[in-house]
Design an enzyme around this catalytic site. Sequence first.
Site: not given
Length: 671
Positions: A65, A179
């Site tokens: 992603h 993250c």
Amino acid sequence: MTEMITADLVDLDLSAGTKEAAARSLAERMVALGRVTDLDGFLADVAAREAQMPTGLDGGIGIPHCRSAHVTEPTLAFGRSATGIDFGAPDGPADLIFLIAAPAGADDAHLTILSSLARQLMDDDFKAALRAATDAGAAASLIRGDTPPPEPEPEDTPEDSAAVAADDAPFRIVAVTSCPTGIAHTYMAAESLENTGRDTDGVELVVETQGSSGFTRLDPAVIAAADGVIFAHDVPVREKDRFAGKPTVDVGVKAGINRPAELIAELREKAARGETTAPTSSTPVDNSGEPSDGYATKLRKWLMSGVSYMVPFVAAGGLLIAISFALGGYKIANTDVQSVVDAFNWGSMHSWAALMYWTGQAAFAFLVPVLAGFIAYGMADRPGLVPGFVAGSIAVTINAGFLGGLVGGLIAGALVMAIQRVKVPDVLRGIMPVVVIPLVSSALVGFLMFAVVGQPIAWVQTRLTDWLGSLSGSNAIILGVVLGVMMASDLGGPLNKVAYAFAVGGLANPNDGSLKVMAAVMAAGMVPPLAMALATAVRPKLFTKTEQENGKAAWVLGASFITEGAIPFAAADPFRVIVPSIVGGGVTGALSMLFDATLRAPHGGIFVVPLIGNAWLYLVAIAVGTCVTAALTVLLKSVRKQSADARPESVKAPSPTVTAPTSEAAQPAQV
């Protein structure tokens, strides 16, 4: 989710054998629907995100992603592989691959939808239904949530013996997950921790997700009532001091996904032992916290923490001094600072030059204290700042210089970490960070720096300064080669920063040798991006269209001494970029030393040429290194192209290229 995935974005027979090929196959479906405008550019952004951290997850999931300027609207593509594709998960290849594409400016609503997918992936029934799907439309419907996964038949299981009596208070845990992207891993770790907390007797667990769309702070009352804290993060936890004074488990975000039960058990053990150590890391460079980190890795992170905070002071102070020399000549250094205060003349160039010089010197005076302070900060968080700055200031006072700052910062951080491990009565916890720790650690640091280690370090610093001042002949050339190789080997990474820090440290006590070192380091750091720019101009057919565009930007980046300008090329083809860069960097460093080039500014590239000693020969050194690197790169890529052309068409596989990192993957520019 309705518009994000359709049957056209589902491939139930994904035949790709590598993660790059899988991403390309799914991305081509996005291009066909107009969701992605530039296939190679988008794949480059995916590869840049993948280079940060593998996106494979336990349970056979791959979730590449990124956010990209080449995405027109949030899009999700799904592929199912019969053979499995390696995405770096600990338990092996992935058969369920989700490619998430978010626009560079995706709003909160879209990111929230993306995060909901991440949570679904923690549901075993959802994954089982996808593996059993026989129709692309049905799979897309399942992912959109139109068709809920079948619920499993209830199983009769024997009741476990109660771990906690019914009338006992539960063990309350607060957790934070984050993250680099803030789209997937953040929410998957949260879901994993929450599910495990619900399934664990006597545990209540709430999670604060610090994702790309921002974060909602946990209620202070919830934090105050918590018995322990779990940090599962790969970027610094925001407002970390809210959780101070509680038992803490600090790990990377993948640990939160893969082993939540272990983390909960570890936290309960810490609480049972009465460990209440505050979190010890919130610096940009110390952001993984994996238990597997060895001492050498931690030491590197601590040192890089200090260097990263020191660099802006070096750049500001050095460039101000460089400007002052350009305006008033080197004699401006002999100006009395009091004359700037008492007799500043708005219309005098000399006054402005003197102002610049002494302002730069003021910034430079912080160099060693900031280095020491933020090394200690990287080790012990905010309580390390005071003793760290004290250690750095003492290092300046006793002429221990740059080495004194390094050692003093490590001593200060170690002392604070030791004090934090001491058990104290609850009544004293509130004053520990603001009174006790700064007072005790500063006193101990002062004793050690003044009476124990300071003078030996000052002696070593003096010998190092004298050695740099006496550099000549083959010794200088060899040092130039070593520094040039370090600058070009990892393009802004740890080796690059160590070489740069060594050069900058010499500017604190400048002499002819230290000025030569600074010149060699900057010259070698300029070579990789300039060489990639030259190679794309000379042999454009060896590079993709995206790389050719990156080559244009690399001219400016290289000329500005931003070594990271070569990273997009190295990420796409490491061997054929890094090896030539190492050779060219070594050649440039050697030539700079051979030509006795000197540099008084710590940064600036070609814009500080007037401040370079033997400037014309210095530019020759950069030009030679650039040509050597470009020639080797072209040669190696030509050989590869010939080999590829000789292979049968059936075995050729396209490979994505890498553009400059996007906002989520970019590193700070080399200074």
